[in-house]
Write a protein that holds these residues in place. Structure first.
Motif: not given
Length: 352
Positions: A192-207
Motif C-alpha cells: 500500500s501507499g501508506e506502507a511505502m511511506q512508512q518505509a521511506i520515512a524510516s529509510m530517509t531518517t538519519l541515525n
C-alpha cells in the motif's frame, strides 16, 4: 522521465537486499593478509560498521562506504535513502560526519536528469548530517547504483564497537523492521501507499538523532541493522559466553510487513540470512511472519544498542520522541550450559 523510472523500479535486488551473504563474505575476508598497525583501532578483522584509525591521543578518523541499486521509483528519494544508509555507519560507531564522496554507476543511455536528482537527494542528507560533499567517482554500468564513501571523526576512547555487550544489558532498536519485505511487495504491486511511506520515512531518517541521544548514556555495544537483518547483526554483537533473549511482542515493525511475509513476498537476502544464522536461533513462538521480519534485510535501518538496564527506559522515551517506531526488544545474558543446542545464541519468546 516516466520510462526511466520504470527501469529503476525493476532494478534487481535494490537496497541492502543486494548485499552479499554474511557467510560468503566472511570466508573471503578471512583469507586476506592483515597488516598490523597499532593505530588501526577497528579494521575488517572484526564485524564492525566502519574502520577507525587513530591520528593522535584525542582524535581518530572513521571511514566507511556503502552503495547499492534503487529500491524506490523516485530518483531523488533513492538518493536520500542511499546517503542516509552510508552515513549510518559513522553514527553506529559513535562518530561525527565530516566529508563524503559520491559513488556512482550509471547507464550511458539514461537521462542525466535522473542522475542529477539522485545526487541532489544524496547531497541534502550529507548536509543534514553536518558534512560536506567533497567529490566522488562515476562509471558507466548497465544498472544504476549509488552511495557514498564517508569520513568522520571520533575520540579514540569513545568508539562504539559492536561486540562489547555485557550480561544484563538491555537491547534498544531505534527504527522499525520490515523494510525489505515492504519494498519487495511494492515492486510487484502488493504494498500500500501508506506502507511505502512508512518505509521511506524510516529509510530517509538519519541515525544521527538517535546517536545523539545514545551519546548521553553508557553504550556498551552498537551497530546499525542493514542487509544482514536483525538476527545476524545481533549475533555479531554477542561474544563467546553471551546470548540474547528477544521479546517478539516488543519488536517494532511496519505492520504491512507481516502481511507480506504471510504472502511469501520475501527477499533472497532474507533467506541467505536465515540459512547463515538460523541454527543459532531458537524460536519459542509459532509465528512464521515474525521469523521472516527478524531475518529481513533492512536498508538504512535503525541502531541496535546494548545499554545499562537502569538507563534503558529514559533512552527509549527520548528516542520515541524522534517519531519513529522503536523499542526495548530484549536483553543480553550469560550463556547457560543446560541448553540442548549449544549453538543457540538467540532465543525469541513472545514476551520477557
Amino acid at each position: 522521465m516516466e520510462d526511466m523510472k520504470e527501469k529503476i523500479i525493476f532494478c534487481r535486488g535494490g537496497g541492502c537486499t543486494a548485499k552479499l551473504g554474511a557467510g560468503a563474505l566472511s570466508s573471503v575476508l578471512a583469507k586476506l593478509p592483515k597488516k598490523r598497525d597499532e593505530n588501526l583501532l577497528v579494521g575488517f578483522d572484526s564485524s564492525d560498521d566502519a574502520a577507525v584509525y587513530r591520528l593522535n591521543e584525542d582524535l581518530a578518523i572513521v571511514q566507511t562506504l556503502d552503495f547499492f541499486p534503487p529500491m524506490v521509483e523516485d530518483p531523488y528519494t533513492f538518493g536520500k535513502i542511499a546517503a542516509a544508509n552510508a552515513l549510518s555507519d559513522i553514527y553506529a560507531m559513535g562518530g561525527t560526519v565530516k566529508t563524503a564522496l559520491n559513488i556512482v554507476c550509471f547507464p550511458e543511455s539514461y537521462d542525466l536528469n535522473i542522475l542529477g536528482e539522485i545526487l541532489r537527494g544524496g547531497n541534502e542528507k550529507v548536509q543534514e548530517a553536518g558534512g560536506v560533499l567533497a567529490g566522488g567517482h562515476s562509471i558507466m554500468d548497465t544498472d544504476i547504483k549509488y552511495g557514498l564513501s564517508v569520513t568522520g571523526t571520533i575520540h579514540p576512547d569513545k568508539i562504539y564497537q559492536n561486540h562489547g555487550c555485557q550480561p544484563g544489558d538491555v537491547l534498544i532498536l531505534t527504527k522499525p523492521l520490515g523494510i525489505g519485505i515492504v519494498t519487495t511487495a511494492n515492486r510487484v504491486g502488493e504494498a500500500s501507499g501508506e506502507a511505502m511511506q512508512q518505509a521511506i520515512a524510516s529509510m530517509t531518517t538519519l541515525n544521527r538523532y538517535a546517536a545523539e541521544v545514545l551519546a548521553d548514556y553508557d553504550v556498551h555495544a552498537c551497530t546499525d541493522v542493514t542487509g544482514f537483518g536483525l538476527i545476524v547483526h545481533l549475533l555479531e554483537m554477542l561474544q563467546d559466553g553471551h546470548m540474547a533473549r528477544l521479546a517478539a511482542n516488543q519488536i517494532p515493525y511496519i505492520e504491512e510487513a507481516r502481511h507480506g511475509a504471510e504472502e511469501f513476498l520475501l527477499t533472497a537476502g532474507g533467506q541467505r540470512n536465515r540459512n547463515h544464522a538460523g541454527d543459532q536461533v531458537e524460536f519459542r513462538i509459532q509465528d512464521f511472519a515474525m521469523e521472516e521480519i527478524l531475518f529481513d534485510p533492512q536498508t538504512s535501518g535503525g541502531l541496535l544498542a546494548a545499554v545499562r538496564p537502569e538507563q534503558a527506559t529514559e533512552i527509549l522515551q527520548r528516542v520515541q520522541a524522534l517519531g519513529l517506531p522503536c523499542g526495548i526488544i530484549g536483553r543480553v545474558e550469560e550463556s547457560t550450559s543446560d541448553r540442548t543446542n549449544h549453538r543457540t545464541k538467540v532465543i525469541v519468546e513472545q514476551n520477557l
